[in-house]
Design a protein around this motif. Structure first.
Motif, mmCIF file in Angstrom:
data_model
loop_
_atom_site.group_PDB
_atom_site.id
_atom_site.type_symbol
_atom_site.label_atom_id
_atom_site.label_comp_id
_atom_site.label_asym_id
_atom_site.label_seq_id
_atom_site.Cartn_x
_atom_site.Cartn_y
_atom_site.Cartn_z
ATOM 1 N N ASN A 1 -51.346 27.902 -7.706
ATOM 2 C CA ASN A 1 -49.981 28.344 -7.409
ATOM 3 C C ASN A 1 -49.184 28.404 -8.712
ATOM 4 O O ASN A 1 -49.371 27.553 -9.598
ATOM 5 C CB ASN A 1 -49.314 27.361 -6.436
ATOM 6 C CG ASN A 1 -47.994 27.887 -5.903
ATOM 7 O OD1 ASN A 1 -46.970 27.752 -6.541
ATOM 8 N ND2 ASN A 1 -48.036 28.502 -4.719
ATOM 9 N N ASN B 1 -45.018 27.552 -1.464
ATOM 10 C CA ASN B 1 -43.976 28.426 -2.024
ATOM 11 C C ASN B 1 -42.590 28.107 -1.477
ATOM 12 O O ASN B 1 -41.578 28.493 -2.083
ATOM 13 C CB ASN B 1 -44.306 29.886 -1.742
ATOM 14 C CG ASN B 1 -45.441 30.391 -2.617
ATOM 15 O OD1 ASN B 1 -45.624 29.936 -3.745
ATOM 16 N ND2 ASN B 1 -46.222 31.333 -2.095
ATOM 17 N N ASP C 1 -50.378 28.395 1.161
ATOM 18 C CA ASP C 1 -49.619 29.039 0.083
ATOM 19 C C ASP C 1 -48.157 29.219 0.462
ATOM 20 O O ASP C 1 -47.249 29.002 -0.360
ATOM 21 C CB ASP C 1 -50.229 30.408 -0.263
ATOM 22 C CG ASP C 1 -51.522 30.265 -1.046
ATOM 23 O OD1 ASP C 1 -51.724 29.182 -1.643
ATOM 24 O OD2 ASP C 1 -52.310 31.226 -1.069
ATOM 25 N N GLU C 2 -47.945 29.611 1.692
ATOM 26 C CA GLU C 2 -46.558 29.824 2.144
ATOM 27 C C GLU C 2 -45.784 28.510 2.173
ATOM 28 O O GLU C 2 -44.613 28.451 1.791
ATOM 29 C CB GLU C 2 -46.553 30.474 3.519
ATOM 30 C CG GLU C 2 -45.169 30.931 3.962
ATOM 31 C CD GLU C 2 -45.195 31.705 5.260
ATOM 32 O OE1 GLU C 2 -44.108 31.921 5.840
ATOM 33 O OE2 GLU C 2 -46.301 32.084 5.710
ATOM 34 N N TYR D 1 -46.249 27.570 -9.393
ATOM 35 C CA TYR D 1 -45.407 26.401 -9.626
ATOM 36 C C TYR D 1 -46.187 25.214 -10.217
ATOM 37 O O TYR D 1 -45.594 24.235 -10.645
ATOM 38 C CB TYR D 1 -44.752 25.943 -8.326
ATOM 39 C CG TYR D 1 -43.705 26.894 -7.799
ATOM 40 C CD1 TYR D 1 -42.584 27.216 -8.563
ATOM 41 C CD2 TYR D 1 -43.836 27.452 -6.537
ATOM 42 C CE1 TYR D 1 -41.625 28.092 -8.080
ATOM 43 C CE2 TYR D 1 -42.874 28.324 -6.035
ATOM 44 C CZ TYR D 1 -41.772 28.644 -6.817
ATOM 45 O OH TYR D 1 -40.826 29.504 -6.341
ATOM 46 N N ARG E 1 -40.802 31.857 -11.724
ATOM 47 C CA ARG E 1 -41.768 32.668 -10.977
ATOM 48 C C ARG E 1 -42.149 33.925 -11.755
ATOM 49 O O ARG E 1 -43.290 34.382 -11.694
ATOM 50 C CB ARG E 1 -41.185 33.065 -9.613
ATOM 51 C CG ARG E 1 -41.310 31.998 -8.548
ATOM 52 C CD ARG E 1 -41.032 32.565 -7.168
ATOM 53 N NE ARG E 1 -39.664 33.007 -7.028
ATOM 54 C CZ ARG E 1 -38.680 32.257 -6.546
ATOM 55 N NH1 ARG E 1 -38.925 31.027 -6.169
ATOM 56 N NH2 ARG E 1 -37.465 32.736 -6.436
#
Length: 273
Positions: free
Chosen positions: A65, A204, A200-201, A67, A152
């Motif tokens: 990811n 995020n 993933d959602e 982040y 991002r």
């Protein structure tokens, strides 16, 4: 008589200052208690979010990811949380002195607090966005969203917050904490967890929420430290004013007694003639 009027005028001036410092100290004391409560609630909120994130990371291997990894470019950003106003002793100066030792003038910075903004702007630091008051929570979240969006887009490599951590009513410490990239150092578990929505959602959404909560925690730590410093400064000023009033009152009484004695002597001298 001129000396009496001069002392009386000075006495009224100091008494006015005494009332001002007393009232300001009382307001600061109330604000400090309010912000201390907000520290507790924001801490609990951050911990609750972290528990969700922990559940994700502890049961999943090799999570990818944006982040979680440092940006490809070496361009860290700094959020500096300073005071909104003065009359708080060396609170703002200490934070700005610490800031100067941690950052270069060319790095992108974001500022919360009028005092910090004015000083950094005057000294030509690279201010990207500012919010003049820490009580403007919408402005604080706007800066947080800008920082997250730039991260991002890989425009900045990390996000650091410089703030004053509240230790106790007599002390605060200037610190810098990195809020992105996110790193999980907990243990892996064998539990099987089905995530809905997708992993993933969830990441995020949860990590930006967690980053914002950390920024708000730092904000309330700084606001508590500022209110505490202002209360202490006003208490000291009020004590000094009390001592000065006592001295001026004593001098006034002495001068008044001397004036009365002089008038009596003049009257007696005139009657004898």
């Amino acid at each position: 008589m001129a000396q009496l009027n001069l002392i009386k005028k000075r006495l009224k001036s100091v008494e006015s200052t005494q009332k001002l410092t007393g009232a300001t100290g009382l307001v600061a004391s109330v604000k400090m208690q309010r912000y201390r409560y907000k520290i507790q609630t924001s801490d609990q909120y951050s911990e609750d979010i972290y528990r969700f994130i922990e559940a994700l990371f502890s049961t999943t291997e090799n999570i990818e990811n944006p982040y979680l990894k440092k940006g490809e470019i070496d361009n860290p950003a700094y959020l500096i949380i300073c005071g909104d106003s003065g009359m708080c002793g060396g609170f703002n100066n200490e934070l700005l002195k610490y800031t100067v030792t941690q950052i270069d003038k060319k790095v992108p910075i974001y500022v919360i607090g009028q005092v910090g903004y004015l000083w950094l702007e005057k000294n030509r630091y690279n201010i990207q966005k500012y919010c003049l008051s820490g009580d403007d929570i919408d402005g604080v979240y706007e800066i947080a969203n800008i920082l997250l969006e730039k991260y991002r887009r890989n425009e900045i490599s990390e996000i650091n917050v410089i703030y004053s951590r509240f230790v106790n009513t007599l002390m605060c410490s200037q610190e810098m904490v990195r809020v992105l990239p996110f790193s999980y150092e907990g243990e892996k578990r064998d539990n099987i967890i089905i995530f809905e929505p997708s992993q993933d959602e969830l990441i995020n959404n949860l990590i930006p929420m967690y980053v914002k909560s950390l920024i708000v925690r730092c904000l309330y730590q700084s606001k508590t430290s500022e209110a505490s410093a202002r209360k202490n400064a006003m208490d000291t000023a009020k004590k000094n004013a009390d001592k000065l009033i006592e001295e001026l009152q004593l001098n006034y009484n002495k001068a008044r007694q001397q004036a009365i004695t002089q008038e009596m002597n003049e009257i007696i001298s005139a009657s004898e003639k």
